[in-house]
Design a protein around this motif. Structure first.
Motif, short mmCIF file in Angstrom:
data_model
loop_
_atom_site.label_atom_id
_atom_site.label_comp_id
_atom_site.label_asym_id
_atom_site.label_seq_id
_atom_site.Cartn_x
_atom_site.Cartn_y
_atom_site.Cartn_z
N ARG A 1 76.09 -41.17 54.23
CA ARG A 1 74.72 -40.69 53.02
C ARG A 1 76.77 -38.60 52.25
O ARG A 1 76.76 -38.92 51.23
CB ARG A 1 74.09 -39.58 53.99
CG ARG A 1 73.36 -38.56 52.75
CD ARG A 1 72.78 -37.55 53.82
NE ARG A 1 72.15 -36.79 53.34
CZ ARG A 1 70.92 -35.78 53.41
NH1 ARG A 1 70.62 -35.90 54.83
NH2 ARG A 1 70.82 -34.53 53.18
N VAL B 1 70.50 -38.43 45.00
CA VAL B 1 71.51 -39.56 45.53
C VAL B 1 69.79 -40.29 46.47
O VAL B 1 69.56 -38.66 47.18
CB VAL B 1 72.06 -38.97 46.19
CG1 VAL B 1 72.70 -40.06 47.00
CG2 VAL B 1 73.17 -38.09 45.17
N SER C 1 71.51 -45.19 46.63
CA SER C 1 72.14 -45.26 46.08
C SER C 1 73.52 -45.70 46.92
O SER C 1 74.24 -46.38 46.36
CB SER C 1 72.61 -43.31 45.34
OG SER C 1 71.35 -42.93 44.90
N HIS C 2 73.04 -46.32 48.44
CA HIS C 2 74.25 -46.79 48.53
C HIS C 2 74.08 -47.60 49.71
O HIS C 2 75.24 -48.11 50.72
CB HIS C 2 75.32 -45.55 49.64
CG HIS C 2 74.26 -44.68 50.48
ND1 HIS C 2 74.29 -45.02 50.76
CD2 HIS C 2 74.00 -43.21 50.68
CE1 HIS C 2 73.15 -44.88 52.59
NE2 HIS C 2 72.97 -43.43 51.86
N SER D 1 80.73 -38.91 46.56
CA SER D 1 80.91 -39.83 45.03
C SER D 1 79.75 -39.53 44.17
O SER D 1 80.27 -39.07 42.75
CB SER D 1 80.47 -41.43 45.61
OG SER D 1 80.74 -42.47 44.36
N SER E 1 78.29 -41.02 50.11
CA SER E 1 77.93 -40.86 48.86
C SER E 1 77.59 -39.70 47.97
O SER E 1 77.56 -39.53 46.68
CB SER E 1 76.17 -41.30 49.32
OG SER E 1 75.55 -41.85 47.91
#
Length: 188
Positions: free
Chosen positions: A91, A72, A76-77, A97, A94
């Motif tokens: 974080r 990640v 990614s976020h 998820s 993320s």
């Protein structure tokens, strides 16, 4: 074993002192050992990850252990940043998820294969995971030319893994993903 040792050496004694990669396999007879490999498979959860996992499965021999890795990244976020939410909280969300996505991916395409999630720069995390997990082989996706593999692995990632890995690296050439609008233009 000292060079001046003249006695017979018991195979079980040697095996007990060997690297944990030595395992007794179904094909090994009494006192015989074979080397099992640990194969690290970095994936980005795109449709191309399925191709990568299938290739890694076909490379694996009896007794080998596959391990999926998803990294990640900040990107990614990045699109989900909310000013009042801390970076650490973003974080954490993320990663949660990604864990759900990895569980779903594994359920659909890699049943029974364990996975690891890491956060950071993809090539650095791939190399660190390979070292920590004592991987014998990294099976990584590679595209010809430019572009990205999925959304996380740019060609630079594959290149850095090839150049810096302390274990063998196998490249799986991946097709360029067709965008939805491209399929509509060609009438497919």
């Amino acid at each position: 074993i000292p060079e001046d040792y003249g006695g017979a050496v018991d195979a079980h004694l040697l095996a007990a002192n060997r690297d944990s990669g030595w395992k007794r396999g179904k094909g090994a007879g009494k006192g015989e050992w074979k080397m099992a490999r640990k194969i690290l498979v970095p994936i980005d959860l795109s449709s191309q990850s399925v191709i990568l996992v299938e290739n890694a499965k076909s490379l694996a021999k009896e007794g080998d252990e596959l391990l999926l890795l998803h990294v990640v990244t900040e990107a990614s976020h990045a699109g989900f940043h909310v000013p009042h939410v801390s970076t650490e909280k973003a974080r954490e969300e993320s990663m949660e998820s990604a864990a759900r996505d990895m569980e779903e991916f594994a359920r659909r395409h890699a049943r029974g294969i364990p996975f690891v999630l890491r956060f950071g720069v993809p090539y650095k995390e791939i190399l660190a995971a390979a070292k920590e997990e004592k991987a014998d082989l990294i099976v990584i996706g590679k595209r010809e030319g430019g572009g990205v593999i999925g959304h996380a692995f740019v060609p630079q990632t594959s290149k850095n893994v090839f150049l810096k890995a302390e274990c063998d690296v196998e490249a799986v050439h991946l097709p360029n993903e067709m965008r939805e609008d491209e399929g509509k233009k060609s009438g497919k």
